[in-house]
Design a protein around this motif. Structure first.
Motif, short mmCIF file in Angstrom:
data_model
loop_
_atom_site.label_atom_id
_atom_site.label_comp_id
_atom_site.label_asym_id
_atom_site.label_seq_id
_atom_site.Cartn_x
_atom_site.Cartn_y
_atom_site.Cartn_z
N ASP A 1 0.85 -1.19 0.00
CA ASP A 1 0.00 0.00 0.00
C ASP A 1 0.89 1.25 0.00
N THR A 2 0.27 2.41 -0.12
CA THR A 2 1.03 3.66 -0.08
C THR A 2 1.59 3.88 1.32
N THR A 3 2.70 4.60 1.38
CA THR A 3 3.23 5.03 2.68
C THR A 3 2.58 6.36 3.03
N ALA A 4 2.42 7.20 2.02
CA ALA A 4 1.82 8.52 2.22
C ALA A 4 0.32 8.40 2.47
N THR A 5 -0.23 9.35 3.22
CA THR A 5 -1.67 9.43 3.43
C THR A 5 -2.30 10.06 2.20
N VAL A 6 -3.42 9.51 1.78
CA VAL A 6 -4.08 9.98 0.56
C VAL A 6 -5.19 11.00 0.89
N THR A 7 -5.77 10.87 2.06
CA THR A 7 -6.89 11.74 2.46
C THR A 7 -6.51 13.23 2.36
N GLY A 8 -7.33 13.97 1.64
CA GLY A 8 -7.13 15.42 1.52
C GLY A 8 -6.04 15.84 0.54
N LYS A 9 -5.41 14.88 -0.13
CA LYS A 9 -4.29 15.21 -1.04
C LYS A 9 -4.74 15.30 -2.50
N ASN A 10 -3.94 16.02 -3.29
CA ASN A 10 -4.10 15.97 -4.75
C ASN A 10 -3.28 14.80 -5.26
N VAL A 11 -3.97 13.79 -5.75
CA VAL A 11 -3.29 12.53 -6.09
C VAL A 11 -3.37 12.27 -7.59
N VAL A 12 -2.24 11.93 -8.18
CA VAL A 12 -2.24 11.44 -9.56
C VAL A 12 -1.69 10.01 -9.55
N ILE A 13 -2.52 9.06 -9.94
CA ILE A 13 -2.08 7.67 -10.07
C ILE A 13 -1.29 7.58 -11.37
N VAL A 14 -0.11 7.01 -11.32
CA VAL A 14 0.72 6.90 -12.52
C VAL A 14 0.87 5.43 -12.91
N GLU A 15 0.33 5.10 -14.08
CA GLU A 15 0.33 3.71 -14.58
C GLU A 15 1.20 3.61 -15.83
N ASP A 16 1.75 2.44 -16.04
CA ASP A 16 2.53 2.19 -17.26
C ASP A 16 1.61 2.08 -18.48
#
Ligand code: IMP
Length: 192
Positions: free
Chosen positions: A96-111
């Motif tokens: 899983d992620t180490t960083a907290t996702v809640t409240g963040k601007n997240v970009v999932i990066v896929e191949d």
């Protein structure tokens, strides 16, 4: 580009050169940087396939003027079940992620996105955690066999309807370190 001994005779054709991939990453970086100007950004690379995309993208975004105020790079690791060249959508979260996702601007990066089931699974998983914004970035789009209508916000290059390797993409854990995207010789798939 001449190939080293480890992959000699295995490549049928090059689809995108290292230079074309670098140019696509730069275009993606420009678009992402512009959309998150002055805001913090969490780039979430999906391992193992996105290992080069996310590192190259993070560095390219850092060079864009007026980009995000800060960039954190983090990773998820998944394995997708299916046959050797196609996933079934049965995704297992290995890390899983180490960083907290809640409240963040997240970009999932896929191949690469093929049937879309892996990205759909990850988007749902992360959306549940309440990010401020959730977007997806994919370097190679293979739109021919989509099974779900998954939203792609940033798309790099169109991939032909072939099984491809290189620049992070593997066949049975090999070929990830090819610097370009390639199609394999058919004999490679027949060898056990
Ligand atoms: P999807 O669930 O079918 O969209 O596939 C997503 C995942 O399958 C990617 O992250 C890759 O790991 C893998 N994949 C799909 N197409 C290819 C390919 O052509 N070569 C190598 N891996 C692929």
């Amino acid at each position: 580009m001449k190939i080293g001994q480890s992959y000699e005779g295995t490549i049928k054709r090059q689809i995108y050169s290292a230079e074309e991939i670098a140019a696509a990453i730069e275009r993606l970086a420009g678009r992402i940087a512009a959309d998150f100007t002055g805001q913090p950004l969490l780039l979430l690379g999906v391992l193992k396939g996105a290992l080069y995309v996310v590192t190259d993208l993070a560095r390219a975004i850092a060079l864009v003027p007026d980009g995000p105020s800060e960039i954190v790079v983090d990773y998820l690791c998944v394995s997708s079940y299916g046959n050797a060249t196609r996933t079934s959508g049965e995704v297992r979260l290995l890390k899983d992620t180490t960083a907290t996702v809640t409240g963040k601007n997240v970009v999932i990066v896929e191949d690469i996105v093929d049937n879309g089931l892996t990205l759909e699974y990850l988007s749902a998983l992360l959306a549940e955690r309440g990010p401020a914004r959730l977007a997806s970035c994919v370097l190679f789009d293979k739109p021919y066999h989509r099974r779900v209508d998954v939203a792609l916000n940033y798309v790099g290059l169109r991939c032909p309807d072939e099984f491809v390797v290189g620049y992070g993409l593997d066949y049975q854990e090999l070929f990830r370190n090819l610097p370009y995207l390639a199609q394999l010789q058919p004999w490679v798939f027949r060898v056990e």
